[in-house]
Design a protein around this motif. Sequence first.
Motif, PDB file in Angstrom:
ATOM      1  N   ARG A   1       0.831  -1.222   0.000  1.00 24.52           N
ATOM      2  CA  ARG A   1       0.000   0.000   0.000  1.00 24.52           C
ATOM      3  C   ARG A   1       0.855   1.256   0.000  1.00 24.52           C
ATOM      4  O   ARG A   1       0.563   2.217  -0.699  1.00 24.52           O
ATOM      5  N   TRP A   2       1.927   1.251   0.806  1.00 23.54           N
ATOM      6  CA  TRP A   2       2.830   2.403   0.822  1.00 23.54           C
ATOM      7  C   TRP A   2       3.534   2.546  -0.529  1.00 23.54           C
ATOM      8  O   TRP A   2       3.694   3.654  -1.038  1.00 23.54           O
ATOM      9  N   THR A   3       3.901   1.436  -1.127  1.00 21.13           N
ATOM     10  CA  THR A   3       4.527   1.473  -2.446  1.00 21.13           C
ATOM     11  C   THR A   3       3.581   2.114  -3.461  1.00 21.13           C
ATOM     12  O   THR A   3       3.998   2.956  -4.269  1.00 21.13           O
ATOM     13  N   VAL A   4       2.320   1.744  -3.419  1.00 19.49           N
ATOM     14  CA  VAL A   4       1.322   2.330  -4.325  1.00 19.49           C
ATOM     15  C   VAL A   4       1.225   3.844  -4.096  1.00 19.49           C
ATOM     16  O   VAL A   4       1.182   4.622  -5.058  1.00 19.49           O
ATOM     17  N   GLU A   5       1.216   4.274  -2.844  1.00 22.11           N
ATOM     18  CA  GLU A   5       1.192   5.716  -2.541  1.00 22.11           C
ATOM     19  C   GLU A   5       2.398   6.420  -3.169  1.00 22.11           C
ATOM     20  O   GLU A   5       2.260   7.491  -3.773  1.00 22.11           O
ATOM     21  N   CYS A   6       3.573   5.826  -3.013  1.00 23.93           N
ATOM     22  CA  CYS A   6       4.794   6.417  -3.586  1.00 23.93           C
ATOM     23  C   CYS A   6       4.695   6.498  -5.104  1.00 23.93           C
ATOM     24  O   CYS A   6       5.034   7.528  -5.708  1.00 23.93           O
ATOM     25  N   ILE A   7       4.220   5.420  -5.733  1.00 22.00           N
ATOM     26  CA  ILE A   7       4.089   5.404  -7.199  1.00 22.00           C
ATOM     27  C   ILE A   7       3.117   6.486  -7.655  1.00 22.00           C
ATOM     28  O   ILE A   7       3.397   7.222  -8.608  1.00 22.00           O
ATOM     29  N   HIS A   8       1.994   6.613  -6.973  1.00 21.22           N
ATOM     30  CA  HIS A   8       1.014   7.641  -7.355  1.00 21.22           C
ATOM     31  C   HIS A   8       1.585   9.048  -7.203  1.00 21.22           C
ATOM     32  O   HIS A   8       1.332   9.922  -8.045  1.00 21.22           O
ATOM     33  N   LYS A   9       2.372   9.295  -6.155  1.00 23.71           N
ATOM     34  CA  LYS A   9       3.021  10.609  -5.998  1.00 23.71           C
ATOM     35  C   LYS A   9       3.973  10.871  -7.161  1.00 23.71           C
ATOM     36  O   LYS A   9       4.021  11.970  -7.702  1.00 23.71           O
TER      37      LYS A   9
END
Length: 168
Positions: free
Chosen positions: A72-80
């Motif tokens: 989930r944190w990885t997805v947040e980073c990718i979206h940023k």
Amino acid sequence: MYESTRNVLGLMSGTSLDGMDAAIVRFNKDQNQTWELIESFEFNYPNDLKKLVTECFKNASLKDRVDVAFARWTVECIHKIQSTCAVPINLIGSHGQTIFHEPKNKFTFQAGCLETIATQVNVPLVTDFRIQDVLLGGQGAPLVPMGDSLLFGDYEAALNLGGFSNVS
């Protein structure tokens, strides 16, 4: 028709649990197989995730929770990154977070739940770089020799200092 360039987002977190480094690299399929760094990013580890990962080192029953939380944190980073990046991303390589690593016993586990990331990011994704290397008798760092050759080929040795240190 095959495109001659690809923008690849690489994601890497280390055993020091300080954060995730990310880089967008453009690879050119020309005669010299050239590449160039387009942009780099750095994300600090969220405190709650850092605490969960640290607890998991001592309590393996938490590994599924860590797997999903890290994804989930990885997805947040990718979206940023996608929201600020000026170039399209054609491929993502995500190392995940090493939780358990015992190459002598042919065992390694990187949190980062491929399914969670793949369903939330509309870009082809490559993960679990270590597993096959460990199963074939390696130390679980199959990409290091190529990177060291490209970046430090003029040197006799390279010292990598991080959560662990090693020499190539």
